[in-house]
Design a protein around this motif. Structure first.
Motif, PDB file in Angstrom:
ATOM      1  N   MET A 270      -6.584 -26.745 -40.311  1.00 44.59           N
ATOM      2  CA  MET A 270      -6.647 -26.429 -41.734  1.00 44.59           C
ATOM      3  C   MET A 270      -5.400 -25.673 -42.183  1.00 44.59           C
ATOM      4  O   MET A 270      -4.792 -25.992 -43.210  1.00 44.59           O
ATOM      5  N   ILE A 271      -5.002 -24.666 -41.408  1.00 45.29           N
ATOM      6  CA  ILE A 271      -3.812 -23.883 -41.749  1.00 45.29           C
ATOM      7  C   ILE A 271      -2.577 -24.774 -41.775  1.00 45.29           C
ATOM      8  O   ILE A 271      -1.737 -24.671 -42.684  1.00 45.29           O
ATOM      9  N   GLN A 272      -2.457 -25.661 -40.812  1.00 45.04           N
ATOM     10  CA  GLN A 272      -1.299 -26.561 -40.764  1.00 45.04           C
ATOM     11  C   GLN A 272      -1.288 -27.510 -41.955  1.00 45.04           C
ATOM     12  O   GLN A 272      -0.230 -27.792 -42.533  1.00 45.04           O
ATOM     13  N   LYS A 273      -2.461 -27.993 -42.342  1.00 41.86           N
ATOM     14  CA  LYS A 273      -2.548 -28.886 -43.497  1.00 41.86           C
ATOM     15  C   LYS A 273      -2.155 -28.143 -44.778  1.00 41.86           C
ATOM     16  O   LYS A 273      -1.370 -28.644 -45.601  1.00 41.86           O
TER      17      LYS A 273
ATOM     18  N   ALA B  24     -11.005 -19.270 -34.135  1.00 46.25           N
ATOM     19  CA  ALA B  24     -10.284 -19.782 -32.964  1.00 46.25           C
ATOM     20  C   ALA B  24     -10.433 -21.288 -32.812  1.00 46.25           C
ATOM     21  O   ALA B  24      -9.820 -21.886 -31.928  1.00 46.25           O
ATOM     22  N   SER B  25     -11.217 -21.910 -33.668  1.00 44.30           N
ATOM     23  CA  SER B  25     -11.503 -23.337 -33.536  1.00 44.30           C
ATOM     24  C   SER B  25     -10.302 -24.204 -33.893  1.00 44.30           C
ATOM     25  O   SER B  25      -9.425 -23.801 -34.660  1.00 44.30           O
TER      26      SER B  25
ATOM     27  N   LEU C 254     -15.634 -24.461 -42.099  1.00 47.95           N
ATOM     28  CA  LEU C 254     -15.453 -24.402 -40.642  1.00 47.95           C
ATOM     29  C   LEU C 254     -16.714 -24.789 -39.880  1.00 47.95           C
ATOM     30  O   LEU C 254     -16.636 -25.135 -38.697  1.00 47.95           O
ATOM     31  N   THR C 255     -17.859 -24.752 -40.539  1.00 50.13           N
ATOM     32  CA  THR C 255     -19.107 -25.179 -39.894  1.00 50.13           C
ATOM     33  C   THR C 255     -19.504 -26.596 -40.314  1.00 50.13           C
ATOM     34  O   THR C 255     -20.637 -27.026 -40.073  1.00 50.13           O
TER      35      THR C 255
ATOM     36  N   ASP D 162     -10.157 -10.656 -34.623  1.00 54.29           N
ATOM     37  CA  ASP D 162      -9.950 -11.815 -35.496  1.00 54.29           C
ATOM     38  C   ASP D 162      -8.485 -12.025 -35.864  1.00 54.29           C
ATOM     39  O   ASP D 162      -7.965 -13.146 -35.820  1.00 54.29           O
ATOM     40  N   ALA D 163      -7.803 -10.956 -36.261  1.00 54.71           N
ATOM     41  CA  ALA D 163      -6.408 -11.071 -36.673  1.00 54.71           C
ATOM     42  C   ALA D 163      -5.527 -11.545 -35.537  1.00 54.71           C
ATOM     43  O   ALA D 163      -4.591 -12.323 -35.733  1.00 54.71           O
ATOM     44  N   SER D 164      -5.819 -11.090 -34.333  1.00 54.04           N
ATOM     45  CA  SER D 164      -5.047 -11.504 -33.158  1.00 54.04           C
ATOM     46  C   SER D 164      -5.209 -12.996 -32.899  1.00 54.04           C
ATOM     47  O   SER D 164      -4.255 -13.683 -32.522  1.00 54.04           O
ATOM     48  N   ILE D 165      -6.405 -13.503 -33.128  1.00 53.27           N
ATOM     49  CA  ILE D 165      -6.669 -14.931 -32.934  1.00 53.27           C
ATOM     50  C   ILE D 165      -5.850 -15.762 -33.915  1.00 53.27           C
ATOM     51  O   ILE D 165      -5.157 -16.707 -33.529  1.00 53.27           O
ATOM     52  N   ILE D 166      -5.916 -15.405 -35.196  1.00 47.48           N
ATOM     53  CA  ILE D 166      -5.218 -16.174 -36.221  1.00 47.48           C
ATOM     54  C   ILE D 166      -3.705 -16.043 -36.092  1.00 47.48           C
ATOM     55  O   ILE D 166      -2.963 -17.000 -36.338  1.00 47.48           O
TER      56      ILE D 166
END
Length: 236
Positions: free
Chosen positions: A140-143, A133-134, A94-95, A163-167
């Motif tokens: 990445m998740i969609q891929k 949130a990026s 992610l970085t 964090d969980a709410s974001i994902i």
């Protein structure tokens, strides 16, 4: 692809049966449910153990299964690795420090253990919420959703960080793990509202660490209870 060996499952038979029930509940939660996030209200409610055992359970069916450790603050996955080294993890990707293929590890299957795949969290991040949130994380998740039959995502407790709410805003469903008798009703309402505010679908709630001396429910489908009536408890 890199390989790691993880601790063998040593959960009680009764818990293993309930994990299978949970697996079935997820499977029949709706069409195209492939990315499932596990969270809890507080720490030490057994969330990571249940999430990990659910991955194993899906793998036993021959599903191409992926476990993503999205706890970028306090990962427990590293303590489950018995062989192999994790050189790159989610925070590296992610970085922008590596390619996606460099952070996917295949588990070395024991004779009785089914093979599945793992994305470790990587080094602790100073800005985990921003990374999750990026757009890169969403993409990445969609891929990965296209490449795997089921993806289980472990996240920090929602009662502590967001964090969980974001994902949950860009995955198919959420499973909430709660400790029996350990969380008050008001906090659970707040957790539920945070999840629903992200337009996420709550697939169900796992009641963990049940008092062995009492008959209690092992799984709670959102809006409807399923009582198994077993007299046992389990947890980390």
């Amino acid at each position: 692809m890199f390989e790691i060996k993880l601790k063998k499952s040593d959960i009680p038979f009764a818990m293993a049966e309930e994990i299978k029930n949970l697996r079935t509940g997820i499977t029949f939660s709706g069409e195209n449910i492939k990315t499932v996030l596990f969270t809890s209200s507080l720490a030490n409610e057994g969330k990571s153990t249940i999430a990990f055992e659910t991955v194993r359970s899906f793998a036993e069916l021959g599903k191409k299964t992926l476990f993503i450790d999205c706890d970028l603050r306090k990962s427990v996955l590293r303590h489950r690795i018995t062989e192999g080294n994790v050189k790159r993890g989610l925070t590296h990707y992610l970085t922008g420090q590596c390619e996606l293929k460099e952070i996917i590890y295949r588990s070395k299957a024991d004779e009785k253990d089914s093979e599945f795949y793992v994305i470790p969290s990587g080094p602790i991040s100073t800005s985990p919420s921003e990374l999750l949130a990026s757009d890169k994380c969403k993409a990445m998740i969609q891929k990965l959703r296209e490449d795997y039959d089921i993806i289980i995502i472990d996240t920090p407790p929602l009662g502590s960080v967001v964090d969980a709410s974001i994902i949950s805003s860009y995955i198919d469903g959420v499973v909430l793990v709660i400790e029996s008798g350990g969380v008050n009703y008001q906090l659970l309402q707040k957790i539920r509202d945070k999840i629903l505010a992200s337009n996420a679908k709550i697939l169900g709630v796992v009641l963990n660490k049940v008092d062995k001396s009492k008959k209690s429910y092992g799984y709670y489908k959102y809006g409807k209870e399923y009582g198994y009536g077993y007299e046992y408890g389990y947890g980390e």
